[in-house]
Design an enzyme around this catalytic site. Sequence first.
Site, PDB file in Angstrom:
ATOM      1  N   HIS A 134       0.852  -1.190   0.000  1.00 27.65           N
ATOM      2  CA  HIS A 134       0.000   0.000   0.000  1.00 27.65           C
ATOM      3  C   HIS A 134       0.887   1.239   0.000  1.00 27.65           C
ATOM      4  O   HIS A 134       2.114   1.134  -0.136  1.00 27.65           O
ATOM      5  CB  HIS A 134      -0.984  -0.024   1.181  1.00 27.65           C
ATOM      6  CG  HIS A 134      -0.343  -0.129   2.544  1.00 27.65           C
ATOM      7  ND1 HIS A 134       0.385   0.890   3.086  1.00 27.65           N
ATOM      8  CD2 HIS A 134      -0.316  -1.139   3.442  1.00 27.65           C
ATOM      9  CE1 HIS A 134       0.828   0.539   4.269  1.00 27.65           C
ATOM     10  NE2 HIS A 134       0.423  -0.703   4.518  1.00 27.65           N
ATOM     11  N   LYS A 182      -4.108  -2.568   6.618  1.00 28.36           N
ATOM     12  CA  LYS A 182      -5.061  -3.322   5.792  1.00 28.36           C
ATOM     13  C   LYS A 182      -6.337  -3.610   6.561  1.00 28.36           C
ATOM     14  O   LYS A 182      -7.434  -3.453   6.056  1.00 28.36           O
ATOM     15  CB  LYS A 182      -4.425  -4.672   5.425  1.00 28.36           C
ATOM     16  CG  LYS A 182      -3.604  -4.606   4.171  1.00 28.36           C
ATOM     17  CD  LYS A 182      -4.285  -5.304   3.037  1.00 28.36           C
ATOM     18  CE  LYS A 182      -4.399  -4.408   1.824  1.00 28.36           C
ATOM     19  NZ  LYS A 182      -3.166  -3.936   1.264  1.00 28.36           N
ATOM     20  N   LYS A 212      -2.905   5.032  12.120  1.00 31.39           N
ATOM     21  CA  LYS A 212      -1.899   4.424  11.249  1.00 31.39           C
ATOM     22  C   LYS A 212      -2.618   3.599  10.183  1.00 31.39           C
ATOM     23  O   LYS A 212      -3.607   2.942  10.473  1.00 31.39           O
ATOM     24  CB  LYS A 212      -0.996   3.512  12.089  1.00 31.39           C
ATOM     25  CG  LYS A 212       0.109   2.906  11.280  1.00 31.39           C
ATOM     26  CD  LYS A 212       1.057   2.089  12.137  1.00 31.39           C
ATOM     27  CE  LYS A 212       2.168   1.547  11.291  1.00 31.39           C
ATOM     28  NZ  LYS A 212       2.038   0.195  10.873  1.00 31.39           N
ATOM     29  N   CYS A 245       4.384  -8.613  14.043  1.00 34.96           N
ATOM     30  CA  CYS A 245       5.616  -7.813  14.185  1.00 34.96           C
ATOM     31  C   CYS A 245       6.852  -8.680  13.951  1.00 34.96           C
ATOM     32  O   CYS A 245       7.945  -8.155  13.816  1.00 34.96           O
ATOM     33  CB  CYS A 245       5.774  -7.260  15.597  1.00 34.96           C
ATOM     34  SG  CYS A 245       4.548  -6.111  16.147  1.00 34.96           S
ATOM     35  N   HIS A 265       4.322   1.349   1.851  1.00 39.29           N
ATOM     36  CA  HIS A 265       5.455   0.651   1.226  1.00 39.29           C
ATOM     37  C   HIS A 265       5.977   1.451   0.030  1.00 39.29           C
ATOM     38  O   HIS A 265       7.182   1.594  -0.171  1.00 39.29           O
ATOM     39  CB  HIS A 265       5.030  -0.747   0.773  1.00 39.29           C
ATOM     40  CG  HIS A 265       4.408  -1.554   1.872  1.00 39.29           C
ATOM     41  ND1 HIS A 265       3.092  -1.940   1.859  1.00 39.29           N
ATOM     42  CD2 HIS A 265       4.909  -2.007   3.046  1.00 39.29           C
ATOM     43  CE1 HIS A 265       2.812  -2.604   2.962  1.00 39.29           C
ATOM     44  NE2 HIS A 265       3.899  -2.662   3.713  1.00 39.29           N
ATOM     45  N   CYS A 301       4.775 -11.804  18.817  1.00 40.52           N
ATOM     46  CA  CYS A 301       3.748 -11.286  17.903  1.00 40.52           C
ATOM     47  C   CYS A 301       4.139 -11.670  16.479  1.00 40.52           C
ATOM     48  O   CYS A 301       5.183 -11.242  15.976  1.00 40.52           O
ATOM     49  CB  CYS A 301       3.620  -9.767  18.008  1.00 40.52           C
ATOM     50  SG  CYS A 301       2.525  -9.108  16.721  1.00 40.52           S
ATOM     51  N   HIS A 358      -0.585  -4.336  16.901  1.00 42.17           N
ATOM     52  CA  HIS A 358      -1.552  -4.992  16.020  1.00 42.17           C
ATOM     53  C   HIS A 358      -2.849  -5.373  16.721  1.00 42.17           C
ATOM     54  O   HIS A 358      -3.821  -5.716  16.061  1.00 42.17           O
ATOM     55  CB  HIS A 358      -0.922  -6.245  15.394  1.00 42.17           C
ATOM     56  CG  HIS A 358       0.194  -5.924  14.457  1.00 42.17           C
ATOM     57  ND1 HIS A 358       1.502  -5.859  14.857  1.00 42.17           N
ATOM     58  CD2 HIS A 358       0.177  -5.597  13.150  1.00 42.17           C
ATOM     59  CE1 HIS A 358       2.250  -5.525  13.820  1.00 42.17           C
ATOM     60  NE2 HIS A 358       1.478  -5.362  12.776  1.00 42.17           N
ATOM     61  N   CYS A 367      -0.970  -7.784  21.185  1.00 41.93           N
ATOM     62  CA  CYS A 367       0.099  -6.873  20.772  1.00 41.93           C
ATOM     63  C   CYS A 367      -0.424  -5.437  20.811  1.00 41.93           C
ATOM     64  O   CYS A 367      -1.522  -5.169  20.337  1.00 41.93           O
ATOM     65  CB  CYS A 367       0.530  -7.236  19.353  1.00 41.93           C
ATOM     66  SG  CYS A 367       1.591  -6.017  18.601  1.00 41.93           S
TER      67      CYS A 367
HETATM   68  N1  MSP Z   1       9.907  -7.368   6.790  1.00 42.02           N
HETATM   69  C1  MSP Z   1      10.120  -6.299   7.704  1.00 42.02           C
HETATM   70  C2  MSP Z   1      11.350  -5.508   7.321  1.00 42.02           C
HETATM   71  C3  MSP Z   1      12.591  -6.318   7.239  1.00 42.02           C
HETATM   72  S1  MSP Z   1      13.930  -5.346   6.708  1.00 42.02           S
HETATM   73  C4  MSP Z   1      15.247  -6.289   6.915  1.00 42.02           C
HETATM   74  C5  MSP Z   1       8.912  -5.382   7.694  1.00 42.02           C
HETATM   75  N2  MSP Z   1       8.129  -5.432   6.631  1.00 42.02           N
HETATM   76  S2  MSP Z   1       6.789  -4.553   6.389  1.00 42.02           S
HETATM   77  O1  MSP Z   1       6.147  -5.111   5.228  1.00 42.02           O
HETATM   78  O2  MSP Z   1       6.015  -4.498   7.569  1.00 42.02           O
HETATM   79  O3  MSP Z   1       7.285  -3.152   5.984  1.00 42.02           O
HETATM   80  C6  MSP Z   1       7.572  -2.172   6.936  1.00 42.02           C
HETATM   81  C7  MSP Z   1       8.005  -0.923   6.221  1.00 42.02           C
HETATM   82  O4  MSP Z   1       7.017  -0.519   5.253  1.00 42.02           O
HETATM   83  C8  MSP Z   1       8.132   0.269   7.121  1.00 42.02           C
HETATM   84  O5  MSP Z   1       9.337   0.296   7.815  1.00 42.02           O
HETATM   85  C9  MSP Z   1       8.028   1.386   6.116  1.00 42.02           C
HETATM   86  O6  MSP Z   1       9.217   1.453   5.395  1.00 42.02           O
HETATM   87  C10 MSP Z   1       6.910   0.883   5.210  1.00 42.02           C
HETATM   88  N3  MSP Z   1       5.601   1.233   5.720  1.00 42.02           N
HETATM   89  C11 MSP Z   1       4.565   0.387   6.034  1.00 42.02           C
HETATM   90  N4  MSP Z   1       3.487   1.116   6.441  1.00 42.02           N
HETATM   91  C12 MSP Z   1       3.790   2.418   6.414  1.00 42.02           C
HETATM   92  C13 MSP Z   1       3.084   3.612   6.641  1.00 42.02           C
HETATM   93  N5  MSP Z   1       1.823   3.629   7.033  1.00 42.02           N
HETATM   94  N6  MSP Z   1       3.745   4.769   6.402  1.00 42.02           N
HETATM   95  C14 MSP Z   1       5.038   4.819   5.944  1.00 42.02           C
HETATM   96  N7  MSP Z   1       5.719   3.717   5.726  1.00 42.02           N
HETATM   97  C15 MSP Z   1       5.179   2.519   6.022  1.00 42.02           C
HETATM   98  O7  MSP Z   1       8.758  -4.635   8.638  1.00 42.02           O
END
Ligand code: MSP
Length: 706
Positions: free
Chosen positions: A18, A321, A318, A140, A21, A137, A164, A161
């Site tokens: 989304h 999904k 925040k 996380c 990311h 969790c 979450h 958590c």
């Molecule tokens: N898989 C782990 C990261 C491992 S790195 C060695 C993870 N994945 S995640 O799919 O949850 O992605 C987290 C990252 O996605 C956040 O750190 C950020 O970069 C991005 N974001 C996810 N949601 C977000 C927002 N609502 N706003 C901004 N960035 C966000 O954690």
Amino acid sequence: METFYVTTPIYYANSLPHLGHLYTMVVADTIARRKRQQGIKTYFLTGTDEHGINIERAAKRSGRTPQEQADYVVGYYKQMTAQFGLDTAHGGYDIFMRTTAPFHYQGVAEFWRRVAAAKTPKGNDALYKGHYEGWFCAACAAYKTEDEYVKAESAEGPPRCLIHETPLDSVSEESYFFRLSDYDEVLLALYNSRPDFVRPESRKNEVASFVRSGLQDLSVSRLRSSVSWGIPVPDDSSHTMYVWFDALTNYITAIGFGNEERQQAVGFEKFWPALHLVGKDILRFHAVYWPALLMAAGVEQPLGIVAHGMWLDPNGRKMSKTLGNTIELDVLGRHFSVDAIRYFCLRDMVFGQDGRFGYEGLIDRANSDLASGLGNLSSRTLTMIARYCAGRVPSGEIADDNLLQAKRTGIDTDETAIASFIEHARDEFLIYCDNFAFSRALEIIWSIIARADKMISDAKPWDLAKDENQLQTLGAVLYRAAETLRWLCVLLYPIMPGASQNIYRQLGMVGSLAAIDPAGLRWRGLAAGTQVGEIGPVFPRIDKNKTMDEIRSATATSGTHVTEADAVAGSLTAKENAPAPPLTGATEADAIVGVASFIEIGDFAKVDLRVGQVISAERIPKADKLLLLSIDIGEDKPRQVLAGIAQYYEAENLLGRKVVVVANLKPRKLRGYESQGMVVAASYGEEGRPVIATFTEDVPNGARLK
Ligand code: MSP
């Protein structure tokens, strides 16, 4: 040759991407393009984190194997990166890293062995076998300490958590531990000796105080019998590596650590150390665990870790999904150009802080800053050159005889003034960019645009064109505007690559902006006589009402995996298009209970459910989740009820609302307040989003539900 390596986090392959990311990728892509413009050999990594219990569960829920689940999500990510111009073909990432790649397995095994052979700074074994007892969790992928969860309402239930709100898994098993507790002093010394290691400063302070408060050893494996979807621990295949151990290591395996083929193809020594760009949600993993693991393995520390804030919805929640408040990329991509989205992300979010995303805000910025701002400057300048100068950039020189007349139009006849203004603005812009202050950097650019606009409005070229004696002044105005545009294209390229290149081409310039270093720009670099190209709109104005209506109707029917899956161009089977089964809670055990057990009607009758009406509602200080409600259930006095819904409901919106109350629940105290019942709500999604049960017909307070 100077090199640079930038990474995004690798995203979990359990759900589709989304805006959040996309945001990290846009920032990393901007940084990479800026470096490439400087002639620095740059390597840009993004990818997916494919192991762990959460992916295993997501796969199970959708009837796939974990590998199929990962492939499915990766298909979507690849499609998204192509659509948003972030893939290799569009000058974006160099590798889409996948932790299921065989070379990664090899590299991680080497990293593990190194850690296993290491001594800590305090002379102990860095890795040891022990027993882990605690809560985990899955969402996380992190172990949780007491201050990171809320205890269950019933004594037997698992805690939830804090992030979450899903039930935690109880873990009690043999585990390998990394002796993190021995690394506190060296980590603090690292933060001290390298002030830029963790940015922004405020985040560094948070990290340092976390370390100062005492580090616990980190469980870095799970028994294969509990978590099988992961990389086996070398020489002990009864254990699977903790997913973060595997995931963090991707940053070095991608460029050749522990694998000869990757080493030949990319080169560890050539690119390491990297700049890690992460959301603040995962800073601890990157700024504490990862540096300590690298120290143990004897690998150089990263160049730095830069944490950005989170995108929140317009109400400040925040995005996630399960809350249904994420910004869907297919909707976004359908209504907005890639460059408008990139611009908005970098301009609207003050880097490092959280930002609220609203489509209205995006439309307003796209219309005012892009369509009326940059787009208008470009089209009016080029159209006037076409009309008044036969499509050729004028020389802009003013002969001495004409200087006085020119001055009367308000233009500064001394061209060094505009040259020094723009050079100074460029220098400031670059400093802000290199410090990730994109919003400030863009303000500078828009001050350049404002100056050019003012020059045109003051000088009125359309009047000058009617006056034979003012043709040189006209030429000077148009040359300055066109040369300003050229500078803007070069400066804005990393932020809006498509639009900048488009304007550059319309200006009659050939070649790619990708390789022009803005530091080398000189005023008057635009040759007089340049034939402008075909002129066309760059940022069409968006009809706000119409677009908002379309978005509303699109989002009313989307938000599920079905519509997102539809967007993966024709590559999905019927099974993949089928709606995912409802998410009933994070543990598999929960799902089984829901299906298998029945109760007698007498059991149900034991629960006294009453219609109630909310008389007052207020937040409880220092309790993010709790609302204190006073509810009339037809008794002499209203009931005082605490409800864990504060993150989803504004107190004032509940006033007068009809609700269902469990009236015979044993009273209990929470945060010093007695709760005399419970409000019934549906709970859905992995985060257990509450939706309060209510009535569509009139019903008196106190009526019983049977
Ligand atoms: N898989 C782990 C990261 C491992 S790195 C060695 C993870 N994945 S995640 O799919 O949850 O992605 C987290 C990252 O996605 C956040 O750190 C950020 O970069 C991005 N974001 C996810 N949601 C977000 C927002 N609502 N706003 C901004 N960035 C966000 O954690």
